[in-house]
Design a protein around this motif. Sequence first.
Motif, PDB file in Angstrom:
ATOM      1  N   ALA A 212       0.779  -1.358  -0.199  1.00 25.21           N
ATOM      2  CA  ALA A 212      -0.063   0.127  -0.110  1.00 25.21           C
ATOM      3  C   ALA A 212       0.937   1.417  -0.023  1.00 25.21           C
ATOM      4  N   ARG A 213       2.167   1.172   0.263  1.00 28.57           N
ATOM      5  CA  ARG A 213       3.110   2.249   0.031  1.00 28.57           C
ATOM      6  C   ARG A 213       4.235   1.829  -0.686  1.00 28.57           C
TER       7      ARG A 213
ATOM      8  N   PHE B  89      -2.692  -5.047  -0.563  1.00 27.26           N
ATOM      9  CA  PHE B  89      -4.095  -4.716  -0.306  1.00 27.26           C
ATOM     10  C   PHE B  89      -4.956  -4.893  -1.869  1.00 27.26           C
ATOM     11  N   TRP B  90      -6.201  -4.603  -1.895  1.00 29.51           N
ATOM     12  CA  TRP B  90      -6.898  -4.511  -3.063  1.00 29.51           C
ATOM     13  C   TRP B  90      -6.392  -3.622  -3.917  1.00 29.51           C
TER      14      TRP B  90
ATOM     15  N   GLU C 262     -15.158   0.945   5.455  1.00 33.79           N
ATOM     16  CA  GLU C 262     -14.798   0.086   6.490  1.00 33.79           C
ATOM     17  C   GLU C 262     -15.201   0.576   7.983  1.00 33.79           C
TER      18      GLU C 262
ATOM     19  N   LYS D 128     -16.911   5.773   4.945  1.00 31.18           N
ATOM     20  CA  LYS D 128     -15.348   5.882   4.880  1.00 31.18           C
ATOM     21  C   LYS D 128     -14.952   6.350   3.495  1.00 31.18           C
ATOM     22  N   GLN D 129     -15.310   5.468   2.504  1.00 29.95           N
ATOM     23  CA  GLN D 129     -14.783   5.734   1.231  1.00 29.95           C
ATOM     24  C   GLN D 129     -15.663   5.335  -0.012  1.00 29.95           C
TER      25      GLN D 129
ATOM     26  N   SER E  92     -10.492   7.392   3.781  1.00 35.78           N
ATOM     27  CA  SER E  92      -9.194   6.467   3.053  1.00 35.78           C
ATOM     28  C   SER E  92      -8.751   7.484   2.034  1.00 35.78           C
TER      29      SER E  92
ATOM     30  N   LEU F  63      -7.983   6.543  -0.705  1.00 37.47           N
ATOM     31  CA  LEU F  63      -8.301   5.667  -1.936  1.00 37.47           C
ATOM     32  C   LEU F  63      -9.472   6.540  -2.679  1.00 37.47           C
TER      33      LEU F  63
HETATM   34  O1  IFM Z   1      -6.919  -1.050   1.172  1.00 29.35           O
HETATM   35  C1  IFM Z   1      -7.097   0.315   1.961  1.00 29.35           C
HETATM   36  C2  IFM Z   1      -8.257   0.080   2.444  1.00 29.35           C
HETATM   37  O2  IFM Z   1      -9.342   0.359   1.501  1.00 29.35           O
HETATM   38  C3  IFM Z   1      -8.608   1.589   3.288  1.00 29.35           C
HETATM   39  N1  IFM Z   1      -7.522   1.578   4.491  1.00 29.35           N
HETATM   40  C4  IFM Z   1      -6.040   1.450   3.756  1.00 29.35           C
HETATM   41  C5  IFM Z   1      -5.916   0.350   2.716  1.00 29.35           C
HETATM   42  C6  IFM Z   1      -4.552   0.540   2.497  1.00 29.35           C
HETATM   43  O3  IFM Z   1      -4.380   1.557   1.349  1.00 29.35           O
END
Ligand code: IFM
Length: 772
Positions: free
Chosen positions: A319-320, A332-333, A472, A584-585, A619, A621
């Motif tokens: 994710a980073r 992650f996704w 989430e 959240k998103q 988030s 995203l």
């Molecule tokens: O995958 C995301 C998730 O949708 C929200 N929290 C952070 C994760 C990593 O970026």
Amino acid sequence: MEKVLKPTADTAWVLDEKNYDPLRESSSESRFAISNGFLGVRGTREITRCARWVIPPRTYVAGLFDSPGPEQPIPGLVPAADWLQVDILLRGQPLTHHAGHPSLHRMTLDMKRGVLLTECHFKAPSVSLNLRTLRLASLSARALGLQLIKLEVEDGEAEITLEASFEGLSLGLVSQRLEQDLGVWRTSHSNKGLAMAAACWLQLDGRELAATALGQFKWSWSWTSRPGQVALFERLVAVTRSDSAGLDPGVDAVHERGVASNKGWRGVMSAHEAAWAHRWQCSDVEVDGDPAAQSALRFAIYHMNSAANPDDEHVSIGARALTGDDYRGHVFWDTEIFLLPFYCFTWPEAARALLMYRFRTLAGARAKAAGMGWRGALYAWESTDSGVEETPEEAIGPDRKIVNILCGKQEQHISADVAYAVWQYWLATSDDVFLCEAGAQILFETARFWSSRAKLEADGRHHIRGVIGPDEYHEHIDDNAFTNVMARWNIRRALEAAALLRERWPEHWVRISGDLKLDDDELQQWSNVADTMATGVNAKTGMFEQFTGFFDLEDINLATYAGRSVPMDVVLGRERIAQSQVIKQADVVALLGLLPEEFIGKTGANNFSYYEPRCSHGSSLSRAMHGLVAARLGYAEKALNYFRQSAAIDLADTHVAIAGGVHIAALGGLWMTAVFGFAGVALEGDNIRLEPQLPAGWVGLGFRIQWRKRRLKIKIEQAHSLVEVTLESGAPMTLLISGEGQQLSVGKTVRIVFKATQKSKVNKLLSASSAA
Ligand code: IFM
């Protein structure tokens, strides 16, 4: 050396930071990271590495995961030794950066060349010096790192010492062999091997100077300065990883170092620059009329090109990426949904390797499903190298209380997200070999999971209960529209793949169906599940309910919280937010982003209008997905706003501090908003289409994409509503532009005046009326 130490002159290719502010250093270190998908190095400054780090300097090696021990059982990336450490002593006193010091401190990320440059001027009593540095993680030979330093004495005489060393030689790794310029380590639990082999040289006024002292990964040179004198320091490092206990990574590291030493830094540099030039040729996006958007896209594309490694099918992108410690390198996704599109269309080899990682972690996904009582493959929400679920079960919340994290168990849409990426890759590339050898199995095993996960209930529909969707803030929910519709889509694509294999590649069908024990009865059961899946859509209005009971929750007007500086779950508390419609998103909006065909007529716009004001963008995203969807709906200015806010996460530190690394998914979302949103590129079965809707200030948009072994160059001109398309390579094809088929053949440029579609006209009106 002078030339390579200077950044590309065109400022649209560079990210610059002047002066030195210790409070902002750790964010800059993420932004200014260099990487090649195997080696990642944060942008920590070379010199004065004492008492000033929030985060120590980091060199990451993709796939080097280990669990530190019983007190920290969740595996994370183990940092390799910091190979860039340099101390420069003037009469025994180290040079240091000082905040507010009038000296010049400039740090420049030259994105065009994939190098980090620094420039500083130091004025010590009776001596002044100019220092320039360069570092790179080679894109042409991923094992290699290169550091160059030029030290120029402006005036004065003094005893100068340059000490080069490696720091953190025994942090988190068990050393097996530590020689003067070679180190071999093993991770304590996962038993992976790491080797680093280095070589350093220093030239004074053109003549090589012998090191005055040597130690384990330490070199030191001393001389007396005089005005005009130039010292050039060069360090090469070769880093290798081995995943099997029997293989000595030291052999490869020494070999790589030897090859690089023979080439010399110029050879290493020019091969690296050529590799970057090629990447930019395939992936650059040019925005005419909006320099800020141009810089944001270059930054995003720079980090995405840095993050992937087409040669390693055992790793994916965290994710980073390889730019910071947050999420410990976990995947992650984010990768499949926000990054894969960029790679599919600009670097299919990288996309393939990322999907092969999911293929190679199928065993972990099968084990997770079985462990929870289901069939097929349930991918890890947080994945490392094994595919085993690695989401921590607890974390410290913002109120310092322990919070249970349920995503590892309940955020199951990940399996459909992986399947989605498999199908998109195949549609975009027509890589049938991948489909037959890996992709189909992912589709089948994920479809099998959903078909066992969804349960038939008295209402005659299949329900998926007890999940978490992309939003989430709501846990243990039933029939999350995103999850269920994606699951249905996943099952249907698996059925389509089964039919395809049977027809076109029967030998693969026989092999795979035999291995997976997949028969017609099971395929029929999948089909029944898909046809009776509860989706939460209101057949009359086309409105999706995010999950069962969502519309009955407390409706909170987020506008009254404008200007807040903390996320909404902190403002309202976990209990209240779970009982509210604050999300959240992007969730239903994400579904609209991925499967727009599920939203008929105006229902896409209607769902967007309902959910957008309820989204708190907790988030990183979220805004990216909203930007893409808004652009597709024709709300170009709103989309541009989201685009700018997404870009600001990493460029202006607006989210939370970005010390933990860049938000690579949000960066992927910028590319998607530009190419899928504003240019309107979309896959439509065996076709690809363009439906441009540029924001007002964008004079033009130009980019290249690859589609089914063809390369296309596309330029959109706003003023004349003109699209110029050149098929640069590959077989003749038809491109749909604003709904009409255009024939393309190699070398010919087609110019088409595109019409604003009915949809975009309607949406512009809607956009204007919602703004009013
Ligand atoms: O995958 C995301 C998730 O949708 C929200 N929290 C952070 C994760 C990593 O970026």
